[in-house]
Design an enzyme around this catalytic site. Sequence first.
Site, PDB file in Angstrom:
ATOM      1  CG  ASP A  87      -5.833  55.633  59.885  1.00 37.26           C
ATOM      2  OD1 ASP A  87      -6.652  56.125  59.092  1.00 37.26           O
ATOM      3  OD2 ASP A  87      -5.452  54.456  59.815  1.00 37.26           O
ATOM      4  NE  ARG A  88      -8.633  60.872  54.802  1.00 37.62           N
ATOM      5  CZ  ARG A  88      -8.534  62.168  54.491  1.00 37.62           C
ATOM      6  NH1 ARG A  88      -9.439  63.022  54.946  1.00 37.62           N
ATOM      7  NH2 ARG A  88      -7.537  62.597  53.750  1.00 37.62           N
TER       8      ARG A  88
END
Length: 348
Positions: A87-88
């Site tokens: 995930d960012r």
Amino acid sequence: MRAMSRITKPGEALPRAHGGPWIRARFRAEPGDFRVDEQLEVPEHPTGAHWWLRIRKTGLNTKDVVRALATLSSARVRQVGYAGLKDRHAITSQWFSLPLEHLDPESIIDRMPDGTELLEWRRARHAVRRGGLKTNRFALRLRDADGDLDGLRAAVDRLAGGVPNFFGEQRFGKRGENLVRARRLFDETLTRVPRFERGLYLSAARSWLFNRVLAERIRQGNWDRLLPGEAVMLHGSRSFFALEEPPEALAERLEDRDIHPSGPLVGMGDSGSHGDCAALEARVLATEPALVAGLEHWRLRAERRALRLVPEDFQLAVEDRDVLLSFALPPGTYATAVLQEIAELDRD
């Protein structure tokens, strides 16, 4: 026939299995509220042909780091290996690999882009392989928790014993767009779709149908029990076997989490279940005939997925008004499945 309450889009509330949520809290107020560390075995060897690099990243996704490594080296993007996507909106560490001749790790320590840090490197026999992940270890902070903290503490053993193995909302894309596009792909109003995007849409459709079956089994109270005709999933494996004996015969193995009930990943071929289990699944899937037909049209192979997810080394602590959670999960599963049982989340 029992009536089934209908979930019509990914964002709608899924049923909970353990009586929660116990609290309401803020989540992802800061990247450090969601930490993920990738766990895998490094095939280290002094004459190996690849560098494995463990990189910590903040505010970047996996593809951002892949592109940065290609820029810092003489490798092409397709030569950068990684096990899975991260995930960012988190602080994550994961392994990447490049062929030995394309990079000197010491030369890039001070040239890493903002938001990244090269933690270590090792010489290995082969590249990091997609799907080679062992587990992901999570450390999560839920801020300003309000509610029944005593009830949450009392539920720790139940949560550690297993939660419903839902696919997370990220599987469906922003605002569920991947599922919308799957429907358009199947009714042929969406054409000329690149292969990668098509894969996302097909996965969203299968995940949606699986979640529908799991939701119905939670409502019926049998999501963590074996039904007659169950396709029984072996823990830590994609293998399953058809239940030919009374469910009670496997009660001890089920209690020990050696086996789990499973749900369908729709596609071509035998779904694996029969009897009462197959009948329940057929009733749920009959509410989405276009998705079932579309997945069969694209010739995905029918598979199974465990209905129960068992977090390893599950720990919970309270620090002032924050709830701290840590646990490890196998690849392909979602920390949000654990959070779903615990809290209503306000995302900043």
